[in-house]
Write a protein that holds these residues in place. Structure first.
Motif, short mmCIF file in Angstrom:
data_model
loop_
_atom_site.label_atom_id
_atom_site.label_comp_id
_atom_site.label_asym_id
_atom_site.label_seq_id
_atom_site.Cartn_x
_atom_site.Cartn_y
_atom_site.Cartn_z
N VAL A 288 -3.01 -1.49 0.06
CA VAL A 288 -4.53 -1.67 0.58
C VAL A 288 -5.33 -2.15 -0.78
N GLN A 289 -5.26 -1.34 -1.71
CA GLN A 289 -6.13 -1.46 -2.79
C GLN A 289 -5.70 -2.69 -3.65
N GLU A 290 -4.38 -2.84 -3.72
CA GLU A 290 -3.88 -4.04 -4.45
C GLU A 290 -4.41 -5.36 -3.66
N LYS A 291 -4.48 -5.17 -2.42
CA LYS A 291 -4.85 -6.51 -1.65
C LYS A 291 -6.51 -6.93 -1.78
N ILE A 292 -7.36 -5.72 -1.96
CA ILE A 292 -8.76 -5.78 -2.35
C ILE A 292 -8.90 -6.29 -3.77
N SER B 1 -3.30 5.94 -6.50
CA SER B 1 -3.07 5.94 -5.26
C SER B 1 -1.48 5.57 -4.97
N TYR B 2 -0.78 5.92 -3.97
CA TYR B 2 0.60 5.72 -3.73
C TYR B 2 0.79 4.99 -2.33
N GLY B 3 1.79 4.42 -1.85
CA GLY B 3 2.10 3.97 -0.68
C GLY B 3 1.24 2.90 -0.02
N LEU B 4 0.78 3.18 1.15
CA LEU B 4 0.04 2.38 1.99
C LEU B 4 -1.50 2.29 1.07
#
Length: 199
Positions: free
Chosen positions: A14-18, A7-10
């Motif tokens: 989001v995935q990194e925060k999860i 995944s890229y961008g937003l």
């Protein structure tokens, strides 16, 4: 796992925060509890989110876990399949989630099947298992195995009883949130719409 590209961008943010919500220490505690609770010769997975996901992904361990929290002969999941087919594995995860909800885990604490099967949100999986463990310790029905200090006990009901006289006395008290008229007065005020009186 699903064949999904990076995944890229937003989406990536989001995935990194999860992923930041995932707790490696909690993972170790949950793995130990599942092994002790199931009471079988279960292989300890290597540490790490990916290994934890792979360990639980087929749903077999989760079904054994929820069954072990019930008395013999009263297990919620009758047949546990060790199938390698994706839809069977996802079905077992769903069975576990339904059984956990019936056991008493709140709907808001339950993860979605894809969170585990695709590894989308392993922190949610940890949250569900923590809620299940806390509930098992709180029920104290003899089915929980392991160290009770691994989980927090949930608050129990604390009913209070008041006599009729106490209830009647409470009706005469004006709560401070309702406001108070002590110290307030309307002296010197004029009615709305009247011109200011200059003397």
């Amino acid at each position: 796992m699903a064949n999904r590209g990076p995944s890229y961008g937003l989406s990536r943010e989001v995935q990194e925060k999860i992923e930041q919500k995932y707790d490696p220490e909690l993972e170790s505690r949950l793995v130990n509890w599942i092994i002790v609770q199931c009471g079988e010769q279960i292989e300890h997975p290597p540490p790490g989110r990916q290994h934890f996901q792979t360990w639980l992904m087929d749903g077999t361990l989760l079904c054994k876990l929820i069954n072990s929290l019930h008395p013999k002969g009263n297990e919620p999941i009758a047949k546990i399949s060790e199938s390698k087919m994706a839809f069977k594995q996802m079905e077992q995860i769903s069975q576990f989630l339904k059984a956990a909800e019936i056991y008493g885990v709140r709907t808001t604490d339950i993860f979605q099947t894809v969170d585990l099967w695709e590894g989308k949100d392993m922190a949610a999986v940890q949250r569900t298992l923590m809620a299940l463990g806390s509930l098992a310790v709180t029920k104290n029905d003899g089915c929980y195995k392991g160290d009770p200090s691994w989980f927090h006990r949930k608050a129990q009901q604390n009913r209070r009883g008041f006599s009729e006289e106490q209830l009647r006395q409470g009706q005469n008290v004006i709560g401070l949130q309702m406001g108070s008229n002590k110290g307030a007065s309307q002296s010197g005020m004029t009615g709305y719409g009247m011109p200011r009186q200059i003397i």
